[in-house]
Design a protein around this motif. Structure first.
Motif, mmCIF file in Angstrom:
data_model
loop_
_atom_site.group_PDB
_atom_site.id
_atom_site.type_symbol
_atom_site.label_atom_id
_atom_site.label_comp_id
_atom_site.label_asym_id
_atom_site.label_seq_id
_atom_site.Cartn_x
_atom_site.Cartn_y
_atom_site.Cartn_z
ATOM 1 N N ASP A 1 35.896 37.560 30.436
ATOM 2 C CA ASP A 1 35.991 36.898 31.738
ATOM 3 C C ASP A 1 35.083 35.684 31.794
ATOM 4 N N THR B 1 40.634 34.497 38.409
ATOM 5 C CA THR B 1 39.662 35.231 37.590
ATOM 6 C C THR B 1 38.486 35.724 38.436
ATOM 7 N N ASP C 1 38.933 37.199 41.197
ATOM 8 C CA ASP C 1 39.558 38.258 41.992
ATOM 9 C C ASP C 1 40.009 37.817 43.368
ATOM 10 N N LYS D 1 32.216 38.148 43.760
ATOM 11 C CA LYS D 1 32.741 38.768 42.533
ATOM 12 C C LYS D 1 31.831 39.907 42.062
ATOM 13 N N THR E 1 38.125 44.505 40.720
ATOM 14 C CA THR E 1 39.462 43.926 40.718
ATOM 15 C C THR E 1 39.739 43.343 42.106
ATOM 16 N N ALA E 2 40.887 42.681 42.248
ATOM 17 C CA ALA E 2 41.234 42.075 43.535
ATOM 18 C C ALA E 2 41.335 43.163 44.613
ATOM 19 N N TYR F 1 36.084 47.239 43.678
ATOM 20 C CA TYR F 1 36.766 46.064 44.216
ATOM 21 C C TYR F 1 35.765 44.959 44.486
ATOM 22 N N SER F 2 36.214 43.723 44.297
ATOM 23 C CA SER F 2 35.361 42.597 44.668
ATOM 24 C C SER F 2 35.298 42.505 46.187
#
Lengths: 185, 151
Positions: free
Chosen positions: A3, A47, A49, B59, B64-65, B86-87
């Protein structure tokens, strides 16, 4: 790790695009490069998120914004005249501001730190309560439309005001041009 | 300042440094370039780099999203949620609003540029300043004495 490498590559491409915009004098190329910049930043948002931010940026930054800029250079001049002053003072201003900002980031938590203050305050609360309160799978949608709905209402008011402003500024453009031509004739 | 030489610290803060480089490129365009359309493009670059910086704060490594899995009845599947990182969704929401407000201000600025071009027949800052100085000089020559001094 992968990443971080992806992010650094994308950021390098962004910096190169920005430098090309600084150098370029034809405004058409500048507008196209700003579209490229927006698309690259949309990739970076993925990237990071932030998928919702990414597609908004791709649609608004690379789409609408490019169209508006193209419309403006069609109504004005497409070539930039070289500045008469030297770039020395702006360069110093930018350098000092940049140094101050870097000094400000020294105290920040590392990138992606799960124990950073931003991650342990109200953020987890929204994540924990969304399934019961709203029952919408996308948390960003839940916050945008429900928890912070008034923000979105205010945003709509801002867009409405800006739209009216643009209409007032540009209305009568053709009429004034025709008047001008009559005066000249 | 000795922190900047520490490799681990630098790896954690490299993103921030690059965001600041981008921001400063945008600021340089705004301050140095005299063409008004280019200034708006510089402002956009500055704005987008601030957005990236802001989103990067939310972040989480390994996250993840923030979109939950759903069950077959289109409700959030609470059992599948366990153990997924999760972010932070909050910066995303704020930046979504900021992007839309940003395009509103950009369009207003571009409309102003079109009007400036109509009045001055140029969109170059130095030329506009020159024309305005000429106008002031003309006014002073014509009306200066009648007004009892320079405008």
């Amino acid at each position: 790790m992968i990443d971080t490498v992806t992010n650094i590559i994308l950021l390098t491409m962004l910096v190169l695009t920005a430098l090309a915009i600084v150098r370029m004098e034809r405004l058409f190329a500048v507008v196209m490069l700003s579209g490229v910049f927006s698309l690259l930043s949309a990739l970076l948002f993925v990237t990071l998120d932030a998928v919702d931010v990414a597609f908004t940026e791709a649609a608004v930054g690379a789409g609408i914004s490019t169209v508006l800029l193209l419309g403006t250079i069609a109504l004005t001049k497409p070539v930039e005249r070289r500045a008469r002053h030297t770039a020395f003072i702006p360069f110093i201003v930018v350098l000092v501001t940049g140094a101050a900002l870097v000094y400000g980031t020294l105290d920040m938590p590392a990138f992606g730190d799960p124990n950073a203050p931003a991650q342990i305050h109200v953020g987890p609360e929204y994540l924990a309560r969304t399934p019961d309160d709203i029952d919408v799978p996308n948390v960003v949608t839940a916050i945008l439309g429900s928890y912070r709905g008034y923000d979105t209402l205010g945003e709509t008011a801002v867009v409405f005001t800006a739209g009216i402003g643009v209409l007032l500024l540009l209305s009568g453009l053709r009429r004034r041009r025709e008047d001008e031509e009559e005066d000249q004739a | 300042m000795s922190k900047l030489l520490d490799l681990q610290f630098l790896a954690g803060h490299a993103h921030y440094l690059l965001f600041i480089v981008l921001m400063m490129t945008g600021l340089f365009i705004v301050v140095d370039k005299t063409n008004l359309v280019k200034k708006i493009v510089g402002l956009n670059i500055f704005q987008v780099s601030v957005f990236m910086f802001y989103v990067s704060i939310g972040k989480v490594t390994g996250g993840t999203a923030p979109i939950f899995p759903m069950d077959d009845k289109y409700h959030v599947d609470k059992e599948a949620l366990v153990g997924i990182a999760y972010s932070n969704p909050l910066p995303h929401v704020l930046i979504l609003t900021a992007i839309v407000v940003g395009i509103a201000t950009t369009s207003l600025g571009l409309a102003l540029i079109v009007r400036i071009r109509e009045s001055f027949n140029t969109i170059d800052e130095e030329d506009i300043l020159h024309i305005e100085q000429e106008m002031t000089r003309d006014d002073n020559r014509k009306y200066g004495n009648a007004m009892g001094g320079l405008a």
